[in-house]
Design an enzyme around this catalytic site. Structure first.
Site, PDB file in Angstrom:
ATOM      1  N   THR A  12       0.824  -1.218   0.000  1.00  0.00           N
ATOM      2  CA  THR A  12       0.000   0.000   0.000  1.00  0.00           C
ATOM      3  C   THR A  12       0.848   1.253   0.000  1.00  0.00           C
ATOM      4  O   THR A  12       0.507   2.241  -0.651  1.00  0.00           O
ATOM      5  CB  THR A  12      -0.925   0.000   1.246  1.00  0.00           C
ATOM      6  OG1 THR A  12      -1.815  -1.108   1.133  1.00  0.00           O
ATOM      7  CG2 THR A  12      -1.715   1.281   1.359  1.00  0.00           C
ATOM      8  N   THR A  85       1.595  -4.592   4.127  1.00  0.00           N
ATOM      9  CA  THR A  85       1.379  -5.012   5.519  1.00  0.00           C
ATOM     10  C   THR A  85       0.813  -6.434   5.634  1.00  0.00           C
ATOM     11  O   THR A  85       0.968  -7.073   6.667  1.00  0.00           O
ATOM     12  CB  THR A  85       0.421  -4.043   6.249  1.00  0.00           C
ATOM     13  OG1 THR A  85      -0.832  -4.034   5.578  1.00  0.00           O
ATOM     14  CG2 THR A  85       0.994  -2.648   6.331  1.00  0.00           C
ATOM     15  N   ASP A  86       0.164  -6.906   4.572  1.00  0.00           N
ATOM     16  CA  ASP A  86      -0.579  -8.176   4.712  1.00  0.00           C
ATOM     17  C   ASP A  86       0.307  -9.366   5.072  1.00  0.00           C
ATOM     18  O   ASP A  86      -0.102 -10.231   5.847  1.00  0.00           O
ATOM     19  CB  ASP A  86      -1.355  -8.478   3.426  1.00  0.00           C
ATOM     20  CG  ASP A  86      -2.509  -7.505   3.223  1.00  0.00           C
ATOM     21  OD1 ASP A  86      -2.861  -6.797   4.195  1.00  0.00           O
ATOM     22  OD2 ASP A  86      -3.056  -7.440   2.115  1.00  0.00           O
TER      23      ASP A  86
HETATM   24  N1  ASP Z   1      -2.587  -5.449   0.294  1.00  0.00           N
HETATM   25  C1  ASP Z   1      -1.540  -4.590   0.777  1.00  0.00           C
HETATM   26  C2  ASP Z   1      -0.245  -5.372   0.820  1.00  0.00           C
HETATM   27  O1  ASP Z   1      -0.028  -6.114   1.732  1.00  0.00           O
HETATM   28  C3  ASP Z   1      -1.880  -4.044   2.127  1.00  0.00           C
HETATM   29  C4  ASP Z   1      -0.879  -3.066   2.713  1.00  0.00           C
HETATM   30  O2  ASP Z   1       0.231  -2.898   2.267  1.00  0.00           O
HETATM   31  O3  ASP Z   1      -1.250  -2.410   3.721  1.00  0.00           O
HETATM   32  O4  ASP Z   1       0.561  -5.268  -0.084  1.00  0.00           O
END
Ligand code: ASP
Length: 332
Positions: A12, A85-86
């Site tokens: 993200t 974050t995932d």
């Molecule tokens: N879907 C994203 C990822 O993990 C979520 C994020 O980065 O917060 O790449």
């Protein structure tokens, strides 16, 4: 001033809107442009490892990150990885096993909102990460997110939307970062041995979540097709009688496959010796258990252990050896 290398992987933090939804598009060097203030305390450079949603992060990407860090290890004083974050907690755990005894810090960060938005956590998280990576007392692999510094083996994403998305499970935060100051809770570790890089992981492992009434078919499939099995059990850990008989049979047929019992409970870990449903089968079948290690750490540690070819009789010793704060009491 310390030289810090930013390795961008997507997530993200680097995303923009596309017609199908958010996807990573901002390149590594552009990410740096959003935090010009870091140049006041370090000399940053940026390179791109990949530009993916971390949903697509795979062990191959971890190897790529390790290779890049190793290649630039002499040239830089610290590393910041910008990541989605995932699956960040998995990457934190994987790099903890793949890069051991590093006196130079490897900091993983990301954001819940893109860095090109006006209201975002990205700039703070990135600036905090550079600050931490440039600090004299920093070392090893950690996640810096939401003002918290979490050991790479202890992080878990516990909120899917809020800025305080990560928690340190059953271990104190290593430090917090507040108003450009680092407040350490855990004293920095000494590194008596030189840094060690591990490049091989065996990701042919299966995580099986037990549910009430589970039948033996899935267990058979796991033993027949995988090199390591993690059973995410209930409470402090046990094997339900609906699959126990088949478990004994399969264990005998496949004695070299490590079987690890973890727990679905978020905190305080396993202890299979407490109940009859766990104690007897653990003793008779040589099962390993997670104790206070997170599920992400157990998964990464199993891949690492199998990847470096640990013989079955040494698995207990390797699995219960403390690496980057992953387990409180060493056993084995
Ligand atoms: N879907 C994203 C990822 O993990 C979520 C994020 O980065 O917060 O790449």
């Amino acid at each position: 001033m310390k030289k810090i290398l930013l390795i961008a992987t997507g997530g993200t933090i680097a995303s923009k809107h596309s017609k199908d939804g958010l996807c990573p598009q901002i390149a590594a060097e552009r990410i740096l442009d959003y935090v010009p203030g870091v140049q006041a305390f370090c000399r940053p450079r940026a390179i791109q490892a990949c530009n993916i949603d971390s949903t697509n992060m795979e062990p191959g990407h971890w190897k790529l990150l390790v290779d890049m860090i190793r290649q630039h290890y002499e040239e830089y004083d610290g590393f910041v990885i910008a990541h989605g974050t995932d699956t960040m907690a998995y990457t934190g755990a994987a790099l903890s096993y793949m890069i051991q005894n590093s006196p130079k810090p490897v900091v993983i960060t990301g954001a819940q909102k893109s860095i090109d938005l006006e209201i975002t956590d990205a700039k703070t998280n990135l600036t905090d990460s550079f600050l931490y990576a440039a600090d004299e007392s920093s070392s090893g692999v950690q996640i810096v997110f939401g003002g918290k510094v979490i050991a790479g083996t202890r992080a878990k994403k516990i909120r899917s939307k809020s800025y305080n998305a990560f928690e340190s499970i059953d271990y104190p935060y290593l430090a917090i970062v507040q108003d450009m100051r680092i407040i350490r809770y855990i004293p920095p570790m000494p590194f008596p041995e030189p840094v060690r890089f591990f490049h091989h992981l065996n990701s042919n492992i299966m995580l099986m979540k037990l549910i009430p009434g589970i039948t033996p078919a899935a267990l058979r499939f796991a033993f027949e097709n995988y090199d390591g099995i993690i059973l995410e059990s209930f409470g402090v850990g046990g094997i339900p009688s609906s699959i126990a008989e088949e478990f004994y049979r399969l264990r005998e047929a496949y004695p070299d496959i490590p079987v690890i019992i973890a727990t679905q409970v978020a905190h305080e870990g396993s202890d299979m010796t407490v109940y009859e449903v766990g104690n007897k089968i653990k003793r008779q079948c040589g099962i390993l258990e997670s104790y206070d290690m997170t599920l992400e750490a157990v998964i990464a540690k199993t891949m690492w252990m199998l990847g470096k070819g640990t013989p079955v009789e040494e698995m207990e010793r390797d699995f219960y050896r403390r690496i980057n704060y992953d387990i409180i009491f060493e056993r084995g």
